[in-house]
Design a protein around this motif. Structure first.
Motif, PDB file in Angstrom:
ATOM      1  N   SER A  85       0.858  -1.195   0.000  1.00 21.28           N
ATOM      2  CA  SER A  85       0.000   0.000   0.000  1.00 21.28           C
ATOM      3  C   SER A  85       0.895   1.246   0.000  1.00 21.28           C
ATOM      4  O   SER A  85       2.068   1.161   0.365  1.00 21.28           O
ATOM      5  N   PRO A  86       0.332   2.390  -0.405  1.00 20.96           N
ATOM      6  CA  PRO A  86       1.120   3.635  -0.369  1.00 20.96           C
ATOM      7  C   PRO A  86       1.732   3.893   1.004  1.00 20.96           C
ATOM      8  O   PRO A  86       2.875   4.335   1.103  1.00 20.96           O
ATOM      9  N   LYS A  87       0.973   3.576   2.048  1.00 19.60           N
ATOM     10  CA  LYS A  87       1.503   3.803   3.386  1.00 19.60           C
ATOM     11  C   LYS A  87       2.702   2.891   3.658  1.00 19.60           C
ATOM     12  O   LYS A  87       3.743   3.336   4.147  1.00 19.60           O
ATOM     13  N   GLU A  88       2.569   1.603   3.287  1.00 25.90           N
ATOM     14  CA  GLU A  88       3.682   0.676   3.506  1.00 25.90           C
ATOM     15  C   GLU A  88       4.918   1.107   2.731  1.00 25.90           C
ATOM     16  O   GLU A  88       6.047   1.019   3.218  1.00 25.90           O
ATOM     17  N   LYS A  89       4.681   1.575   1.514  1.00 25.74           N
ATOM     18  CA  LYS A  89       5.811   2.030   0.699  1.00 25.74           C
ATOM     19  C   LYS A  89       6.502   3.229   1.346  1.00 25.74           C
ATOM     20  O   LYS A  89       7.725   3.328   1.351  1.00 25.74           O
ATOM     21  N   THR A  90       5.688   4.150   1.875  1.00 25.13           N
ATOM     22  CA  THR A  90       6.256   5.330   2.515  1.00 25.13           C
ATOM     23  C   THR A  90       7.104   4.922   3.710  1.00 25.13           C
ATOM     24  O   THR A  90       8.214   5.416   3.902  1.00 25.13           O
ATOM     25  N   VAL A  91       6.568   3.993   4.513  1.00 23.81           N
ATOM     26  CA  VAL A  91       7.312   3.536   5.680  1.00 23.81           C
ATOM     27  C   VAL A  91       8.603   2.856   5.228  1.00 23.81           C
ATOM     28  O   VAL A  91       9.691   3.116   5.761  1.00 23.81           O
ATOM     29  N   GLU A  92       8.491   2.013   4.208  1.00 25.71           N
ATOM     30  CA  GLU A  92       9.668   1.303   3.711  1.00 25.71           C
ATOM     31  C   GLU A  92      10.755   2.283   3.257  1.00 25.71           C
ATOM     32  O   GLU A  92      11.927   2.110   3.542  1.00 25.71           O
ATOM     33  N   ALA A  93      10.345   3.339   2.552  1.00 26.34           N
ATOM     34  CA  ALA A  93      11.319   4.235   1.928  1.00 26.34           C
ATOM     35  C   ALA A  93      11.832   5.317   2.885  1.00 26.34           C
ATOM     36  O   ALA A  93      12.992   5.700   2.813  1.00 26.34           O
ATOM     37  N   CYS A  94      10.972   5.818   3.773  1.00 24.24           N
ATOM     38  CA  CYS A  94      11.312   7.073   4.468  1.00 24.24           C
ATOM     39  C   CYS A  94      11.591   6.934   5.965  1.00 24.24           C
ATOM     40  O   CYS A  94      12.269   7.782   6.547  1.00 24.24           O
ATOM     41  N   VAL A  95      11.016   5.891   6.591  1.00 18.26           N
ATOM     42  CA  VAL A  95      10.937   5.924   8.055  1.00 18.26           C
ATOM     43  C   VAL A  95      12.214   5.441   8.751  1.00 18.26           C
ATOM     44  O   VAL A  95      12.316   5.439   9.960  1.00 18.26           O
ATOM     45  N   ARG A  96      13.226   5.083   7.956  1.00 17.16           N
ATOM     46  CA  ARG A  96      14.521   4.855   8.587  1.00 17.16           C
ATOM     47  C   ARG A  96      14.939   6.138   9.320  1.00 17.16           C
ATOM     48  O   ARG A  96      15.473   6.097  10.415  1.00 17.16           O
ATOM     49  N   CYS A  97      14.702   7.254   8.700  1.00 22.95           N
ATOM     50  CA  CYS A  97      15.163   8.538   9.257  1.00 22.95           C
ATOM     51  C   CYS A  97      14.018   9.501   9.633  1.00 22.95           C
ATOM     52  O   CYS A  97      14.147  10.272  10.568  1.00 22.95           O
ATOM     53  N   HIS A  98      12.929   9.478   8.840  1.00 26.25           N
ATOM     54  CA  HIS A  98      11.848  10.440   9.081  1.00 26.25           C
ATOM     55  C   HIS A  98      10.763   9.848   9.974  1.00 26.25           C
ATOM     56  O   HIS A  98      10.416   8.675   9.831  1.00 26.25           O
ATOM     57  N   SER A  99      10.182  10.698  10.838  1.00 25.70           N
ATOM     58  CA  SER A  99       8.971  10.321  11.573  1.00 25.70           C
ATOM     59  C   SER A  99       7.764  10.892  10.835  1.00 25.70           C
ATOM     60  O   SER A  99       7.881  11.825  10.050  1.00 25.70           O
ATOM     61  N   ILE A 100       6.615  10.283  11.079  1.00 26.91           N
ATOM     62  CA  ILE A 100       5.343  10.845  10.597  1.00 26.91           C
ATOM     63  C   ILE A 100       4.445  10.835  11.813  1.00 26.91           C
ATOM     64  O   ILE A 100       3.559  10.000  11.966  1.00 26.91           O
ATOM     65  N   LYS A 101       4.690  11.770  12.724  1.00 26.07           N
ATOM     66  CA  LYS A 101       4.144  11.578  14.070  1.00 26.07           C
ATOM     67  C   LYS A 101       2.628  11.729  14.130  1.00 26.07           C
ATOM     68  O   LYS A 101       2.008  11.131  15.002  1.00 26.07           O
ATOM     69  N   TYR A 102       2.019  12.500  13.211  1.00 25.31           N
ATOM     70  CA  TYR A 102       0.556  12.594  13.251  1.00 25.31           C
ATOM     71  C   TYR A 102      -0.080  11.264  12.881  1.00 25.31           C
ATOM     72  O   TYR A 102      -1.263  11.053  13.119  1.00 25.31           O
ATOM     73  N   GLN A 103       0.694  10.368  12.249  1.00 24.54           N
ATOM     74  CA  GLN A 103       0.193   9.020  11.944  1.00 24.54           C
ATOM     75  C   GLN A 103       0.734   8.013  12.964  1.00 24.54           C
ATOM     76  O   GLN A 103       0.622   6.811  12.767  1.00 24.54           O
ATOM     77  N   LYS A 104       1.362   8.538  14.018  1.00 25.18           N
ATOM     78  CA  LYS A 104       1.986   7.697  15.043  1.00 25.18           C
ATOM     79  C   LYS A 104       3.034   6.759  14.449  1.00 25.18           C
ATOM     80  O   LYS A 104       3.167   5.603  14.859  1.00 25.18           O
ATOM     81  N   ILE A 105       3.754   7.254  13.460  1.00 21.53           N
ATOM     82  CA  ILE A 105       4.854   6.484  12.884  1.00 21.53           C
ATOM     83  C   ILE A 105       6.139   7.205  13.266  1.00 21.53           C
ATOM     84  O   ILE A 105       6.263   8.410  13.041  1.00 21.53           O
ATOM     85  N   TYR A 106       7.086   6.445  13.876  1.00 19.53           N
ATOM     86  CA  TYR A 106       8.298   7.104  14.357  1.00 19.53           C
ATOM     87  C   TYR A 106       9.537   6.513  13.692  1.00 19.53           C
ATOM     88  O   TYR A 106       9.577   5.314  13.403  1.00 19.53           O
ATOM     89  N   ALA A 107      10.523   7.356  13.460  1.00 16.72           N
ATOM     90  CA  ALA A 107      11.743   6.937  12.783  1.00 16.72           C
ATOM     91  C   ALA A 107      12.380   5.743  13.494  1.00 16.72           C
ATOM     92  O   ALA A 107      12.403   5.687  14.726  1.00 16.72           O
ATOM     93  N   GLU A 108      12.910   4.784  12.684  1.00 17.00           N
ATOM     94  CA  GLU A 108      13.547   3.600  13.274  1.00 17.00           C
ATOM     95  C   GLU A 108      14.828   3.973  14.004  1.00 17.00           C
ATOM     96  O   GLU A 108      15.177   3.387  15.022  1.00 17.00           O
ATOM     97  N   THR A 109      15.523   4.966  13.474  1.00 19.04           N
ATOM     98  CA  THR A 109      16.790   5.372  14.081  1.00 19.04           C
ATOM     99  C   THR A 109      16.528   6.443  15.138  1.00 19.04           C
ATOM    100  O   THR A 109      15.788   7.387  14.883  1.00 19.04           O
ATOM    101  N   PRO A 110      17.101   6.279  16.342  1.00 19.42           N
ATOM    102  CA  PRO A 110      16.876   7.298  17.384  1.00 19.42           C
ATOM    103  C   PRO A 110      17.404   8.664  16.961  1.00 19.42           C
ATOM    104  O   PRO A 110      18.375   8.763  16.217  1.00 19.42           O
ATOM    105  N   GLU A 111      16.732   9.693  17.484  1.00 20.25           N
ATOM    106  CA  GLU A 111      17.058  11.070  17.069  1.00 20.25           C
ATOM    107  C   GLU A 111      18.522  11.447  17.275  1.00 20.25           C
ATOM    108  O   GLU A 111      19.134  12.075  16.411  1.00 20.25           O
ATOM    109  N   GLU A 112      19.084  11.040  18.427  1.00 21.34           N
ATOM    110  CA  GLU A 112      20.461  11.500  18.695  1.00 21.34           C
ATOM    111  C   GLU A 112      21.441  10.921  17.672  1.00 21.34           C
ATOM    112  O   GLU A 112      22.418  11.573  17.296  1.00 21.34           O
ATOM    113  N   ASN A 113      21.162   9.689  17.197  1.00 23.02           N
ATOM    114  CA  ASN A 113      22.040   9.111  16.166  1.00 23.02           C
ATOM    115  C   ASN A 113      21.873   9.834  14.832  1.00 23.02           C
ATOM    116  O   ASN A 113      22.844  10.095  14.128  1.00 23.02           O
TER     117      ASN A 113
END
Lengths: 400, 284
Positions: B158-186
């Motif tokens: 789905s578009p959402k799964e694709k977005t998570v796959e491509a972007c969420v290593r580094c980006h959060s989407i917090k209004y969708q309760k999706i948080y970056a896999e890599t911690p902020e300090e790193n």
């Protein structure tokens, strides 16, 4: 209010409401030779009411805290609260359109000489309302805590630094911190929702009271006594208001078109990024209604101090119109020289507004300088035009 | 008639002003971006700056062996039961960013780009600081691994799964309760700053910019720490569409309510005009 039932009679005996109605509405006469531009005063009140009502709803969900503000606007209000987005859009567009209506209202006053004796108090209170409205808009613009909110506030508050002696301390006092921060947000919030709207209300009352005393001006600037108006004029209620309601409806049609389908001009894209004091956006500009004044500031690109003086002067010169323009001829309709300067001024104002958003480099910087000079030429031409017209009137020329 | 003339003057002045502060101002402020889009013909889903791979068709079976040899010392592959060698926190601390699970990564990445990427990650991503080192693969191995990963990747994301796959290593989407896999300090250490949240990025940047930027970040924003990810055309459209939807969830409602309100106001214009005519009939 012709019929007097039990309750009406009871109230009337205690509050004299039918007398009040007569003085304010049904027996307050306006001249007949006025056009729809005279409806813009009531339009500003309509927009003000829209802003207050939407503002109260927004106030129920908004969080004046630098950590919560951005999300409370862009998530809670825009996404979670049902129809929250309507209220935010209406409030943002309303603030913007308030200035369009105000500018037209003021331009009408200038063109037809409505600031002249005996209406100086009307003009001065109206000008104070304009300043208060500007302050309300400026403080309100910080509240969404986006990048443009933040950097516009940062840039404008920095201007105060140039004030001799007290400047640097004053900036810190305004911000409540060395930079725009949480303290700035909370104080701007307090002013935006309490003191400033309260003052606007007070001055609106004085403004209206003053108009009721001296009466409306008219296209030809002919002074009319109360009796003349009664004979030849139209009563505020229902005749004037029946037209006003029509103007209001047309205005609201346009207004709600903007709210639902074309709101981008009132909600800058850059402001959908949260405030970040470490990252300056490539272009910082105020909302469109301050652009002309902002461009006067930037127009003197070779001297910051001069620019600042010009900026303050550009905002406050209109206050002195009744004393700059002492011509016995009231309305611009009968003043050819004045009319030329007026239209140059209006075109220059639009020109400055457009330039105000463009990067101030190269040609744009010089155009800004020319625009700023023309802005002042209008005001300083007024005493000269008055002098010429006084002579004409004295020698029997010119009409009144 | 005279009143219509006044109205016309106002309308013309307002339109000139509007033209100046919106289309004109934006076209001048975004000149560099427009020029970059023009110059590099963005978005360029052919990735025409990268060489055509010597070998395009790989052998998935051989690719599986190569993947185990070259990739799994850092990456996990959940669908094959291969766990990542480190927990996300330790991985982020050692590499700067959590290495992605490879199960579905090929579902969003263009084939040509991927072969180029495996051979020289820094060149393909146009990001000299990109965390994955070059592995010294030959053309055949790169093609084999690509074929293998394309084979195991989910086909109908789905578009959402694709977005998570491509972007969420580094980006959060917090209004969708999706948080970056890599911690902020790193992320701050790796990228120099915490990358922007994507919840309403569409409103801030707009469609054209996003398509160009995701496709070739360094050409749109000089010195950006965002690497080129080689997202394929279909996936990028899905991702941008998803970002549009989440940034403006009430779009349909707005249109509907807007039309009702405008219709109501139109009726009011008629009614108030009729009343005005009635009252003013005898006044002249």
């Amino acid at each position: 209010m012709a019929k007097k039932g039990g309750l009406m009679k009871w109230l009337d005996e205690r509050l004299a409401i039918s007398e009040l109605w007569r003085v304010m509405m049904s027996e307050y006469y306006l001249p007949k030779n006025i056009n729809f531009l005279w409806s813009f005063g009531v339009l500003t009140m309509l927009v003000f009411v829209i802003l207050v009502v939407t503002g109260i709803i927004l106030l129920m969900y908004y969080k004046p805290d630098s950590k919560l503000a951005f999300d409370s606007v862009n998530k809670t209000i825009m996404m979670d609260v049902s129809y929250g987005w309507v209220f935010r859009h209406t409030h943002a567009v309303g603030a913007s359109i308030m200035f369009l209506v105000l500018f037209i209202h003021m331009a009408r006053g200038i063109y037809y000489g409505s600031y002249k004796a005996p209406r100086e108090v009307v003009w001065v209170t109206g000008f104070i309302l304009f300043v208060l409205m500007s302050a309300t808009a400026f403080t309100g613009y910080l509240l969404p805590w986006g990048q443009m909110s933040y950097w516009a506030a940062q840039t404008i508050t920095t201007l105060f630094e140039k004030i001799p002696f007290i400047g640097p301390d004053l900036v810190i006092w305004i911000r409540g911190n060395y930079i725009v921060e949480d303290a700035t947000l909370t104080r701007f919030f307090a002013l935006h929702v309490t003191l400033l709207p309260a003052l606007i209300l007070v001055f609106t009352v004085i403004h209206m009271y003053a108009v009721r005393i001296v009466g409306s001006n008219n296209e030809d600037g002919i002074p009319m006594t109360k009796e003349e108006k009664k004979k030849n004029g139209i009563p505020f209620w229902p005749v004037f208001m029946s037209k006003e309601f029509f103007v209001m409806s047309v205005f609201l049609l346009f207004f709600f078109y903007l709210v639902f389908f074309n709101y981008g001009f009132a909600m800058d894209p850059i402001n959908f990024q949260p405030a970040n004091y470490l990252q300056t956006p490539p272009h910082i500009y105020p909302e469109w209604y301050f652009l002309a004044f902002y461009e006067v500031l930037r127009g003197f690109f070779f001297s910051e101090t001069l620019g600042l003086i010009a900026f303050v002067a550009s905002m406050f010169l209109p206050l002195f119109l009744p004393w700059l323009d002492r011509s016995p001829i009231v309305s611009g309709k009968h003043r050819p020289l004045f009319r030329i300067m007026f239209w140059i001024f209006i075109i220059d104002f639009v020109f400055l507004t457009i330039l105000g958003k463009l990067p101030p480099t190269g040609l744009f910087a010089w155009l800004g300088f020319i625009g700023a000079i023309v802005y002042f030429i209008f005001f300083f031409s007024l005493p000269i035009i008055s002098f010429i017209e006084k002579k004409q009137v004295a020698s029997g020329g010119g009409q009144q | 008639m005279k009143e219509l003339k006044i109205l016309l003057v106002i309308v013309v002045l307002v339109l000139i002003g509007y033209w100046g502060i919106e289309p004109l101002a934006h076209s001048i402020m975004h000149k560099e971006i427009e020029e970059a889009i023009e110059k590099y013909k963005l978005p360029d889903f052919e990735f025409s700056d990268l060489p055509e791979p010597a070998v395009r068709t790989g052998d998935p079976a051989k690719g599986k062996e190569a993947t185990k040899m070259f990739c799994t010392s850092c990456h996990g592959i959940k669908v094959e039961g291969i766990k990542p060698p480190m927990d996300p926190k330790t991985a982020a601390a050692s590499f700067g960013v959590v290495p992605p699970d490879l199960s579905n990564i090929a579902a969003v990445i263009d084939e040509k780009f991927m072969i180029n990427f495996l051979k020289d990650p820094q060149k393909a991503t146009e990001n000299p600081k990109f965390a994955m080192p070059p592995l010294g693969l030959n053309d055949q191995q790169a093609a084999d691994i690509t074929a293998y990963l394309k084979g195991i990747a989910k086909k109908d994301m789905s578009p959402k799964e694709k977005t998570v796959e491509a972007c969420v290593r580094c980006h959060s989407i917090k209004y969708q309760k999706i948080y970056a896999e890599t911690p902020e300090e790193n992320l701050k250490k790796y990228l120099g700053k915490v990358p922007p949240d994507l919840s309403i990025i569409y409103k801030a940047k707009g469609e054209e910019y996003l398509h160009a930027f995701i496709n070739r970040p360094s050409k749109i924003l000089h010195g950006t720490s965002m690497p080129r990810l080689g997202i394929d055309e279909k996936s990028q459209h899905d991702i941008v569409k998803y970002l549009d939807e989440i940034s403006d969830p009430h779009k349909e409602q707005r249109k509907k309510v807007g039309l009702i309100v405008l219709a109501y106001m139109l009726v009011m214009v008629g009614l108030t005009y009729a009343w005005k005519r009635k009252i003013w009939k005898n006044i002249h």
